[in-house]
Scaffold this active site. Structure first.
Site, PDB file in Angstrom:
ATOM      1  N   LYS A  81      -1.572  -4.232  -4.080  1.00 56.49           N
ATOM      2  CA  LYS A  81      -0.886  -4.362  -5.363  1.00 56.49           C
ATOM      3  C   LYS A  81      -1.488  -5.432  -6.264  1.00 56.49           C
ATOM      4  CE  LYS A  81       2.362  -1.219  -4.791  1.00 56.49           C
ATOM      5  NZ  LYS A  81       2.347   0.006  -5.638  1.00 56.49           N
ATOM      6  N   GLU A 103       9.165  -3.441 -11.530  1.00 55.48           N
ATOM      7  CA  GLU A 103      10.034  -2.835 -10.540  1.00 55.48           C
ATOM      8  C   GLU A 103       9.384  -3.054  -9.176  1.00 55.48           C
ATOM      9  OE1 GLU A 103       7.713  -1.260 -12.143  1.00 55.48           O
ATOM     10  OE2 GLU A 103       6.625  -0.330 -10.489  1.00 55.48           O
ATOM     11  N   SER A 370      -3.489   0.169   3.036  1.00 53.51           N
ATOM     12  CA  SER A 370      -3.095  -0.424   1.756  1.00 53.51           C
ATOM     13  C   SER A 370      -2.293  -1.716   1.888  1.00 53.51           C
ATOM     14  CB  SER A 370      -2.301   0.602   0.935  1.00 53.51           C
ATOM     15  OG  SER A 370      -1.196   1.063   1.691  1.00 53.51           O
TER      16      SER A 370
END
Lengths: 385, 248
Positions: A81, A103, A370
């Site tokens: 991220k 969010e 990830s």
């Protein structure tokens, strides 16, 4: 502006000017050398890029093909991220915004946003569905430590979709001084493009690394898909390499047939939500359905519009993996390689293992790992106790 | 379609099909000039807490078909204009053509789709033109002149959002609303209704005096229904009468 018929800008009129402002700013900035240098600097020195492409020898020996892991779990914050949040936070500063909102589902994007905000001196407010807020308490605490305000969203299904609703409501009021730092390749144009571009660093590195290690491109790339940002990030630089199969793995939850899943590409249909035309899980009246996944980060009834397009034109394949299979893969990778994956990423690992059993010893699979699994300890402890 | 008009919003099927029709007729009888019928949606990003709550409750037992039943029930008794307000997905999911035709047959005069700016509305506008249904598009205080002209072209009337925010009662009309109203009236030929945060007779009076052709009141009515459910009829009549005093 669109991916085939998908994407678009399905928003109330008041959001058109801020989206146009964002598009102009991004067009101006994306090829600017000083911006690229600054972004590279932070990605390298702050976030920890490049990440290794690790040959998972023990796992490969066990399952029958060569499995490489793109180690996004090693990044600062524990997930891919941060690639996007640093990029967008710099963009926000360029636009003169002093506040960012975001969010978050699992909390990973919220944490990465809070980090980028702290780093660049921006105020941050994170919206999180009340159910996720409960099941990811550690990440809530981390965000607060990083100086962000965290707001639990009590409306709707109290998960990621409702957090996006609330962030959009905030943005309608605050766009003059606030950037909405959306965390996946979803939302109205230009968000899906911006997030994909910032995440493409994953695929760009992976391509070089696999050629270095194997002297060729991989046969398959596997990544999990909720909104789809890590998958878009690793797929995008390979889209023109037609011999490379690109496989997105959705969350089949308790099983597609039970209705308790989050597999919008596998089991959904076309619809419009959160500013985009894409695939969604909705009933015949057009109401979004409650979704389920063991991983909060995949628990979303839609998917990024570029994935919908890539499915439609049959460039990428989309499959779904159940909670239990993801949990098995979580355990397997932990035991065999000493790497604890995020439950989201464990979906990709599970499918790679399944595929490898049908492949040759020399075939090469790259899995986008990830995120790391520290945030999931509570959930896994409950499940295996 | 509007001229010094009080436009009152109700959530469809809240608390029931029959009650919605009764509320609409009561309000029309007490002076509402136009009724706006809202299709409940699972993810109403443009709405504040009051309307959100009505949607959640309405959705417990909802089918899109009920919107048409309500429209028919209203049209049988009343000739005042009826605008259906929806988010795009319930329309898209049913099929644009099917939805528009059915809505028109049921007696609706116009369609307002909150999350469908005109750039994305080609199919809807064409279908509405074919069928005879009118369109209403939103404008906001930050809408450019170029976009206002396009909105003016396509709309039966323009629904001007009074502020940067979601629906819901507010103490004061934002100064933004008056500036925007002046600008929109200058650019556009069609009548302009102002909504979002309009909830009291003095709000209504101020906006009409400032040149608005209509005002939309929603959350103030829905709050009453949130509190009183099916027993809200008398309160709805009173609130309508009270708001109407601001128009005339």
């Amino acid at each position: 502006m669109k991916f085939g018929e998908f994407g678009g800008r399905y928003v109330p009129e008041v959001l058109i000017p801020p989206l146009e402002e964002l598009e102009r700013a991004y067009e101006e900035l994306k090829d600017d050398d000083r911006f690229k240098e600054e972004l590279d600097y932070y990605l390298k020195n702050y976030a920890g890029r490049p990440t290794p492409l690790y040959f998972a020898r023990n796992l490969s020996r066990e399952v029958g093909a060569k499995i490489y892991l793109k180690r996004e779990d090693l990044l600062h914050g524990g997930a891919h991220k941060i690639n996007n949040t640093i990029g967008q936070a710099l963009l926000a500063k360029f636009m003169g915004k002093t506040r960012i909102i975001a969010e978050t589902g699992a909390g990973q994007h919220g944490v990465a946003t809070a980090m980028a905000a702290a780093l660049l001196g921006l105020e941050a407010e994170i919206y999180m569905g009340a159910e996720d807020y409960e099941r990811q308490k550690m990440n809530v605490f981390r965000m607060r430590l990083l100086g962000a305000r965290v707001t639990a969203v009590e409306s709707g299904s109290m998960t990621l979709k409702d957090a996006i609703n609330e962030a959009l409501r905030d943005w309608v009021e605050s766009f003059e001084y606030t950037h909405y730092l959306i965390g996946s390749v979803v939302g109205p144009h230009p968000f899906p493009t911006i997030v994909r571009d910032f995440q493409s660093v994953i695929g760009v590195e992976a391509k070089k690394q696999i050629i270095g290690a194997e002297g060729r491109l991989p046969d398959v790339i596997v990544a999990c898909v909720g909104g789809g940002s890590n998958a878009m990030g690793i797929f995008y630089p390979f889209l023109r390499d037609e011999d490379v199969r690109l496989i997105g793995v959705e969350a089949a939850g308790k099983g597609i047939e039970t209705g308790k899943h989050s597999a919008s590409l596998t089991a959904g249909s076309k619809g419009v939500l959160h500013g985009m035309l894409s695939y969604f899980l909705h009933n015949e009246n057009g109401m979004m359905l409650d979704t389920h996944s063991i991983s909060a980060g995949l628990d979303y009834p839609g998917v990024g519009p570029e994935h919908a397009y890539l499915k439609e034109v049959e460039r990428c394949e989309y499959v779904a993996v159940k909670d239990d299979e993801a949990l098995d893969a979580f355990m397997t990778l932990s035991k065999l390689e000493g790497i604890i994956p995020a439950l989201e990423s464990a979906h990709a690992v599970a499918y790679a293992i399944k595929m490898a059993e049908e492949m040759d010893r020399d075939d090469v699979i790259v899995v986008n790992l990830s995120g790391r699994g520290d945030k999931d300890m509570g959930i896994v402890m409950e499940r295996i106790a | 379609m509007i001229d010094r008009s009080l436009i009152v919003f109700f959530t469809a099927s809240y608390p029931s099909v029959e009650k919605t029709v009764e509320f609409m007729l009561t309000s029309a009888e007490a002076g509402a000039d136009v009724i706006e019928l809202g299709v409940p949606f699972s993810d109403p990003v443009a709405d504040g807490k009051t309307i959100q709550e009505s949607y959640v409750r309405a959705l417990r037992n909802f089918r899109v078909e009920q919107v048409f039943e309500i429209a028919r029930g209203f049209r049988k008794e009343c000739e005042k204009p009826l605008v259906i307000m929806s988010y795009y997905n319930p329309i898209y999911r049913r099929g644009v053509k099917g939805f528009v035709e059915k809505a028109y047959e049921s007696g609706a005069d116009a369609l307002l789709v909150v999350d469908l700016p005109y750039d994305e509305a080609e199919e809807l506008v064409e279908t509405c033109n074919d069928v005879g249904m009118k369109n209403v598009f939103l404008a906001a205080p930050n809408t450019s002149e170029e976009r206002l002209r396009a909105i003016d072209e396509l709309s039966a009337f323009i629904y001007l959002v009074s502020t940067y925010g979601v629906t819901g009662e507010r103490r004061e009309i934002s100064p933004l609303a008056f500036e925007a109203l002046k600008r929109v009236k200058n650019v556009c030929k069609k009548p302009v209704a102002v909504g979002f945060g309009v909830s009291r007779a003095d709000h209504v009076r101020q906006l009409i005096e400032a040149g608005a052709d209509g005002v939309v009141v929603g959350s103030a009515f829905i709050r009453i229904i949130n509190e009183k459910g099916g027993n809200a009829v008398e309160d709805i009549r009173e609130l309508t009468l009270n708001l109407k005093s601001g128009v005339s």
